[in-house]
Design a protein around this motif. Structure first.
Motif, PDB file in Angstrom:
ATOM      1  N   SER A  68      -6.778 -11.114 -46.383  1.00 31.45           N
ATOM      2  CA  SER A  68      -7.822 -10.085 -46.246  1.00 31.45           C
ATOM      3  C   SER A  68      -8.446  -9.754 -47.593  1.00 31.45           C
ATOM      4  N   LEU A  69      -8.729 -10.788 -48.364  1.00 30.09           N
ATOM      5  CA  LEU A  69      -9.287 -10.620 -49.702  1.00 30.09           C
ATOM      6  C   LEU A  69     -10.803 -10.513 -49.617  1.00 30.09           C
ATOM      7  N   ALA A  70     -11.381  -9.529 -50.298  1.00 27.26           N
ATOM      8  CA  ALA A  70     -12.833  -9.375 -50.342  1.00 27.26           C
ATOM      9  C   ALA A  70     -13.437 -10.499 -51.187  1.00 27.26           C
ATOM     10  N   PRO A  71     -14.737 -10.765 -51.050  1.00 28.23           N
ATOM     11  CA  PRO A  71     -15.375 -11.829 -51.846  1.00 28.23           C
ATOM     12  C   PRO A  71     -15.096 -11.665 -53.323  1.00 28.23           C
ATOM     13  N   THR A  72     -14.607 -12.729 -53.931  1.00 25.70           N
ATOM     14  CA  THR A  72     -14.222 -12.697 -55.336  1.00 25.70           C
ATOM     15  C   THR A  72     -14.211 -14.113 -55.879  1.00 25.70           C
ATOM     16  N   LEU A  73     -14.240 -14.237 -57.203  1.00 20.93           N
ATOM     17  CA  LEU A  73     -14.116 -15.545 -57.834  1.00 20.93           C
ATOM     18  C   LEU A  73     -12.663 -15.969 -57.964  1.00 20.93           C
ATOM     19  N   GLN A  74     -11.735 -15.059 -57.689  1.00 15.99           N
ATOM     20  CA  GLN A  74     -10.316 -15.353 -57.807  1.00 15.99           C
ATOM     21  C   GLN A  74      -9.903 -16.407 -56.777  1.00 15.99           C
ATOM     22  N   LEU A  84      -5.625 -13.956 -41.963  1.00 17.31           N
ATOM     23  CA  LEU A  84      -4.600 -14.990 -42.079  1.00 17.31           C
ATOM     24  C   LEU A  84      -4.645 -15.704 -43.426  1.00 17.31           C
ATOM     25  N   GLY A  85      -5.498 -15.223 -44.325  1.00 21.57           N
ATOM     26  CA  GLY A  85      -5.593 -15.831 -45.643  1.00 21.57           C
ATOM     27  C   GLY A  85      -6.421 -17.105 -45.672  1.00 21.57           C
ATOM     28  N   ARG A  86      -7.195 -17.384 -44.640  1.00 15.87           N
ATOM     29  CA  ARG A  86      -8.042 -18.584 -44.618  1.00 15.87           C
ATOM     30  C   ARG A  86      -9.343 -18.319 -45.351  1.00 15.87           C
ATOM     31  N   ASP A  87      -9.782 -19.286 -46.136  1.00 15.26           N
ATOM     32  CA  ASP A  87     -10.974 -19.131 -46.967  1.00 15.26           C
ATOM     33  C   ASP A  87     -12.220 -19.055 -46.086  1.00 15.26           C
ATOM     34  N   LEU A  88     -12.993 -17.973 -46.225  1.00 14.50           N
ATOM     35  CA  LEU A  88     -14.156 -17.769 -45.367  1.00 14.50           C
ATOM     36  C   LEU A  88     -15.298 -18.703 -45.733  1.00 14.50           C
ATOM     37  N   LEU A 252     -17.335 -17.147 -35.796  1.00 14.67           N
ATOM     38  CA  LEU A 252     -17.050 -16.333 -36.979  1.00 14.67           C
ATOM     39  C   LEU A 252     -17.691 -14.958 -36.878  1.00 14.67           C
ATOM     40  N   ILE A 253     -18.908 -14.894 -36.333  1.00 18.33           N
ATOM     41  CA  ILE A 253     -19.581 -13.610 -36.175  1.00 18.33           C
ATOM     42  C   ILE A 253     -18.838 -12.741 -35.153  1.00 18.33           C
ATOM     43  N   GLU A 254     -18.379 -13.361 -34.075  1.00 12.98           N
ATOM     44  CA  GLU A 254     -17.610 -12.616 -33.072  1.00 12.98           C
ATOM     45  C   GLU A 254     -16.324 -12.065 -33.668  1.00 12.98           C
ATOM     46  N   ASP A 255     -15.643 -12.885 -34.479  1.00 16.12           N
ATOM     47  CA  ASP A 255     -14.410 -12.430 -35.119  1.00 16.12           C
ATOM     48  C   ASP A 255     -14.695 -11.334 -36.135  1.00 16.12           C
ATOM     49  N   GLY A 256     -15.798 -11.483 -36.888  1.00 16.45           N
ATOM     50  CA  GLY A 256     -16.144 -10.469 -37.882  1.00 16.45           C
ATOM     51  C   GLY A 256     -16.576  -9.158 -37.266  1.00 16.45           C
ATOM     52  N   ALA A 257     -17.231  -9.221 -36.091  1.00 17.89           N
ATOM     53  CA  ALA A 257     -17.672  -7.992 -35.432  1.00 17.89           C
ATOM     54  C   ALA A 257     -16.490  -7.123 -35.023  1.00 17.89           C
ATOM     55  N   ALA A 262     -13.025  -2.776 -41.324  1.00 17.24           N
ATOM     56  CA  ALA A 262     -11.989  -3.109 -42.304  1.00 17.24           C
ATOM     57  C   ALA A 262     -12.415  -4.235 -43.233  1.00 17.24           C
ATOM     58  N   MET A 263     -13.066  -5.259 -42.693  1.00 20.87           N
ATOM     59  CA  MET A 263     -13.445  -6.440 -43.484  1.00 20.87           C
ATOM     60  C   MET A 263     -14.881  -6.837 -43.142  1.00 20.87           C
ATOM     61  N   PRO A 264     -15.873  -6.118 -43.641  1.00 20.78           N
ATOM     62  CA  PRO A 264     -17.273  -6.385 -43.276  1.00 20.78           C
ATOM     63  C   PRO A 264     -17.762  -7.770 -43.705  1.00 20.78           C
ATOM     64  N   TRP A 265     -17.163  -8.362 -44.744  1.00 20.42           N
ATOM     65  CA  TRP A 265     -17.615  -9.672 -45.213  1.00 20.42           C
ATOM     66  C   TRP A 265     -17.386 -10.771 -44.168  1.00 20.42           C
ATOM     67  N   LEU A 266     -16.440 -10.560 -43.267  1.00 20.14           N
ATOM     68  CA  LEU A 266     -16.209 -11.566 -42.230  1.00 20.14           C
ATOM     69  C   LEU A 266     -17.409 -11.703 -41.303  1.00 20.14           C
ATOM     70  N   LEU A 267     -18.198 -10.645 -41.171  1.00 17.15           N
ATOM     71  CA  LEU A 267     -19.408 -10.682 -40.350  1.00 17.15           C
ATOM     72  C   LEU A 267     -20.637 -11.010 -41.185  1.00 17.15           C
ATOM     73  N   LEU A 268     -20.755 -10.405 -42.356  1.00 17.93           N
ATOM     74  CA  LEU A 268     -21.986 -10.499 -43.127  1.00 17.93           C
ATOM     75  C   LEU A 268     -22.246 -11.909 -43.655  1.00 17.93           C
ATOM     76  N   CYS A 269     -21.215 -12.590 -44.123  1.00 20.52           N
ATOM     77  CA  CYS A 269     -21.428 -13.913 -44.733  1.00 20.52           C
ATOM     78  C   CYS A 269     -21.919 -14.959 -43.730  1.00 20.52           C
ATOM     79  N   PRO A 270     -21.222 -15.195 -42.610  1.00 26.34           N
ATOM     80  CA  PRO A 270     -21.751 -16.172 -41.656  1.00 26.34           C
ATOM     81  C   PRO A 270     -23.056 -15.725 -41.004  1.00 26.34           C
ATOM     82  N   ALA A 271     -23.232 -14.404 -40.782  1.00 22.85           N
ATOM     83  CA  ALA A 271     -24.474 -13.911 -40.178  1.00 22.85           C
ATOM     84  C   ALA A 271     -25.655 -14.145 -41.113  1.00 22.85           C
TER      85      ALA A 271
END
Length: 297
Positions: A68-74, A84-88, A252-257, A262-271
């Protein structure tokens, strides 16, 4: 004075290049929005098809140290990770590959079916036209979503089935457009000449009617591509699209919605990538429409 009045060498080269291009292509090149959109579409396609091979992170493997890591260069997680720790980023590119494949394959199938039915109905006319157009009207009356749910329930959510389900209804508009254009083409002199020397109807349709429909078909195909991608995204959002481990922008959009707070980037990036692709295809369609407009010839 002469130096000021003489146009730069690169300007002369640009004009010579434009004169050397076919008129339709030259008009498309002058449409800056369409040209920029086409370049961006190529970049998105290359990123989706080649990018996952170059990334160090896998779209399916979990990084338990970056859940559940937010967008980062790390760790190269530019789009962040899911629960689940999968790279978005990797999942978005792989999902884009599936969505683009559905859009292109669905458009190819619907274009072939629409051109075949529309050109045949428009040229032959009479009973053939009446039967084929009534078939089109009947299919328009069928609830599309009901058929999609039924097919997925009976046969599962395989990739080929998703393409088939979408293509089964997406050719109807193409058939009507092609039929209308064919009705005007069948009275033209070159068609009368081919008919007079004994060319068979099938050959006239393939050799004379269809080539003259290339412009309108190409323009309408650019409208069909985003429509099919959006349809696949809606089906996936409703749980009727492709299934794991395969993913798409809709999945991905369905999962992010579901995890928006909690994790808005899961929706915003693929959308964002989906919307950019749809806008680019629409701009390319506008450029093709202007470039192939007969009034510009």
């Amino acid at each position: 004075m002469n130096a000021l009045s003489t146009p730069p060498a690169h300007a002369d080269e640009t004009r010579r290049t434009r004169r050397a291009l076919p008129p339709a292509l030259a008009r498309f090149v002058r449409h800056r929005a369409a040209l920029a959109s086409l370049a961006l579409l190529v970049l998105i396609a290359l990123a989706c098809f080649i990018g996952p091979l170059l990334l160090t992170n896998s779209p399916t493997e979990s990084d338990w140290s970056a859940i559940s890591l937010a967008p980062t260069l790390q760790g190269g997680h530019w789009f962040g990770t899911d629960e689940l720790g999968r790279d978005l980023l990797a999942r978005t590119l792989v999902g884009g590959r599936v969505s683009l494949e559905v859009g292109l394959l669905g458009t190819l199938v619907s274009t072939l079916a629409g051109v075949l039915v529309g050109a045949t109905a428009g040229y032959l006319g009479g009973r053939t036209d009446a039967v084929l157009m009534r078939l089109v009207d009947m299919m328009y009356a069928i609830p599309y979503m009901l058929i999609a749910i039924l097919m997925v329930t009976l046969f599962g959510r395989a990739f080929s089935l998703v393409v088939l389900t979408i293509s089964a209804f997406s050719w109807l508009d193409m058939a009507r457009v092609v039929r209308g254009q064919t009705l005007s083409l069948r009275t033209r002199e070159f068609v009368d000449a081919a008919r007079a020397i004994g060319v068979k109807p099938a050959a006239i349709i393939v050799r004379h009617i269809v080539p003259n429909l290339a412009g309108i078909v190409a323009v309408y195909a650019t409208v069909t591509v985003p429509a099919i991608i959006l349809t696949e995204s809606v089906l996936s959002f409703l749980g009727l699209g492709v299934q794991e481990p395969m993913t798409s922008w809709g999945v991905l959009i369905e999962d992010g919605a579901q995890k928006l707070e909690a994790m808005p980037w899961l929706l915003l990036c693929p959308a964002a990538l989906l919307c950019t692709t749809l806008y680019c295809v629409n701009f390319v369609g506008d450029g093709l429409r202007d470039a192939l407009d007969p009034r510009e010839r």
